[in-house]
Scaffold this active site. Structure first.
Site, PDB file in Angstrom:
ATOM      1  N   SER A 170       0.854  -1.188   0.000  1.00  0.00           N
ATOM      2  CA  SER A 170       0.000   0.000   0.000  1.00  0.00           C
ATOM      3  C   SER A 170       0.891   1.240   0.000  1.00  0.00           C
ATOM      4  CB  SER A 170      -0.963  -0.031   1.185  1.00  0.00           C
ATOM      5  OG  SER A 170      -2.064   0.811   0.972  1.00  0.00           O
ATOM      6  N   ASP A 432      -8.826  -5.354  -5.463  1.00  0.00           N
ATOM      7  CA  ASP A 432      -8.365  -4.206  -4.672  1.00  0.00           C
ATOM      8  C   ASP A 432      -8.606  -2.891  -5.411  1.00  0.00           C
ATOM      9  OD1 ASP A 432      -7.035  -2.421  -3.027  1.00  0.00           O
ATOM     10  OD2 ASP A 432      -5.039  -3.049  -3.692  1.00  0.00           O
ATOM     11  N   HIS A 457      -6.288  -6.380  -1.517  1.00  0.00           N
ATOM     12  CA  HIS A 457      -5.179  -5.508  -1.149  1.00  0.00           C
ATOM     13  C   HIS A 457      -4.064  -6.279  -0.450  1.00  0.00           C
ATOM     14  CE1 HIS A 457      -3.822  -1.401  -0.849  1.00  0.00           C
ATOM     15  NE2 HIS A 457      -3.732  -1.419   0.468  1.00  0.00           N
TER      16      HIS A 457
END
Length: 489
Positions: A170, A432, A457
């Protein structure tokens, strides 16, 4: 990296977007995944590294201590050094005991380090979180922290000639890519998982992916969600409905809608139930001790399709109650004024000090990423870009024009999608929503993408398990093969 989570779970658990060490939906351990006989038996020791407060001002000699962790269990003399990058939340020591990167470390004989991001967790560079203090919170300062940490640790541990590999998921995935981009002499390769590398003020594509992900489970699901969200928005226009809404959604106090910000906050809070589940659908976060991993897209769409619960509005309320039960919440705090109170508390003891105040500052001063309802191709209602950007002015006195300029500077500095580097791999999951701002096709043979159909994710970062999709297992193997190749170069 999700703004909406503060609307819903701010007072319960910090669940931002970080897969890796950060808001990895941060927490304790859960069931362990065996990594071999050398696996750590106890939580790793907290260690502290002195850093400059401002790396870009030679006249400022103020220092602070940054938290880091070490796992030497797999290290073999001459092996590489793996550096896990922390993000917008506390660095979770669980990542020093489990995760795909440790499987790679065991096979490659790597020393493993994890550095917590400045201003998150226990890494407090300043006395408070005032806007003046937050001037020292940025991705550029974080990269300089990583560079100095790498230089000193290499010298002090005799690792100067070892090859360093950066890992992150991320926002830390973005940092991993940018670390290799900006400091190529210090990091040999990077694994940038679920990394949004394009900054944008308005990010309506996030909710477009949410719609597609819901539809992949049940084609009627996003339509039902849209009907429900529209119904709530319509009821918010009539004060006579507020008592019923308060009861239906089990609010902590009677609903108050005095401005558009109040209604937008409430609508965003309810949408957050679906946004968070989609982002982390069927992942393996339970190893970190994250509750709610049994709530999936299938579960939510099942509730939305259950006619016995009533109309779509009633089913929407049932989803909210399910999420509250899952997270052991007695009631839902849907008060925008309470949210403002928490977000403007500049103390390290404040409710939002776990990462909320800091991360929203970074979105206002660097990235944007505002997941608005401005697109017609998504199922939610009522929280437009204007609502998101107004918070920057309220919390930090950053205007909409300044946000736009900051985002433009970020893309100019890092290159957005036009990254010119080498030995960076970009894994992303199709479910995601963040993949919309990431690299999903190879830039070059030395900048490959790994696009994983059906995963969410940061899925490839979590420990492997028997129920993983075949394509997820293949993606982990692909990353390992790349690391093997690159470490020989």
């Amino acid at each position: 990296i999700q703004i909406f989570l503060y609307s819903f779970l701010l007072s319960v658990v910090l669940l931002l977007a970080l897969c890796a060490p950060a808001w990895c939906r941060f927490k304790g351990f859960g069931r362990l995944h065996a990594l071999g006989q050398q696996q750590l038996r106890e939580a790793p020791e907290e260690l502290w590294f002195p850093q400059k407060l401002d790396h870009f001002n030679g006249a400022d000699d103020r220092l602070w201590k940054q938290r880091y962790f070490v796992n030497e269990a797999f290290y073999r003399l001459g092996g590489p050094v793996f550096l896990m990058i922390g993000g917008e939340g506390p660095a979770n020591p669980a990542w020093m005991q489990q995760g795909a990167w440790l499987t790679y470390a065991q096979k490659l004989g790597a020393l493993c380090l994890m550095l917590e991001h400045r201003f998150y967790g226990k890494s407090h560079p300043t006395a408070d979180l005032s806007t003046d203090s937050l001037r020292f919170l940025s991705s550029r300062q974080a990269l300089a922290d990583l560079a100095h940490f790498r230089t000193v640790m290499a010298e002090s541990r005799g690792l100067t000639n070892r090859k360093w590999v950066a890992f992150g998921g991320s926002y830390p995935g973005s940092l991993a890519a940018w670390f290799r981009l900006k400091y190529p002499h210090l990091v040999h390769a990077s694994v940038a998982t679920s990394a949004p590398i394009h900054a944008t003020v308005n990010f309506p594509e996030y909710l477009e992916v949410v719609r597609r992900s819901l539809a992949s489970e049940n084609t009627e699901c996003p339509t039902l969600v849209k009907e429900a969200s529209d119904a709530v928005a319509k009821k918010l226009q009539d004060p006579k409905t507020y008592d019923n809404i308060t009861k239906d959604f089990n609010l902590c106090s009677k609903l108050q809608v005095q401005t558009e910000m109040d209604s937008a906050y409430f609508l965003e809070t309810l949408a957050g139930n679906f946004m968070d589940v989609v982002q982390y659908n069927e992942d393996n976060r339970e190893f970190e001790g994250v509750v709610g991993t049994n709530i999936t897209i299938k579960v939510l769409c099942g509730v939305m399709g259950d006619r016995s619960l009533g109309d779509p509005y009633a089913r929407y309320a049932a989803v909210a109650r399910l999420m509250m039960d899952t997270f052991s919440m007695k009631c839902l705090d849907a008060s925008f004024s309470n949210y403002v109170r928490d977000m403007t508390n500049t103390s390290w003891d404040g409710t939002a000090a776990g990462g909320g105040r800091q991360w929203i500052y970074q979105t206002c001063s660097e990235f944007g990423f505002y997941q608005s309802t401005d697109s017609p191709n998504q199922p939610f209602t009522g929280f437009p870009l204007q609502y998101q950007v107004k918070q920057c002015a309220s919390f930090y006195n950053i205007s909409a024009e300044q946000v736009a300029e900051a985002v433009a500077q970020t893309n100019e500095y890092y290159g957005s999608y036009d990254i010119r580097s080498s030995r960076i791999v970009f894994p992303n999951g199709s479910i995601d929503p963040w993949h919309a701002l990431g690299i999903t096709q190879d830039i070059s043979p030395d900048l490959p993408a790994v696009f994983i159909k059906g995963t969410a994710h940061c899925a490839n970062m979590y420990p492997a398990r028997s129920e993983d999709l075949p394509q997820l297992s293949l993606a982990r193997d692909h990353v390992f093969v790349l690391l093997q190749q690159w470490l020989k170069q």
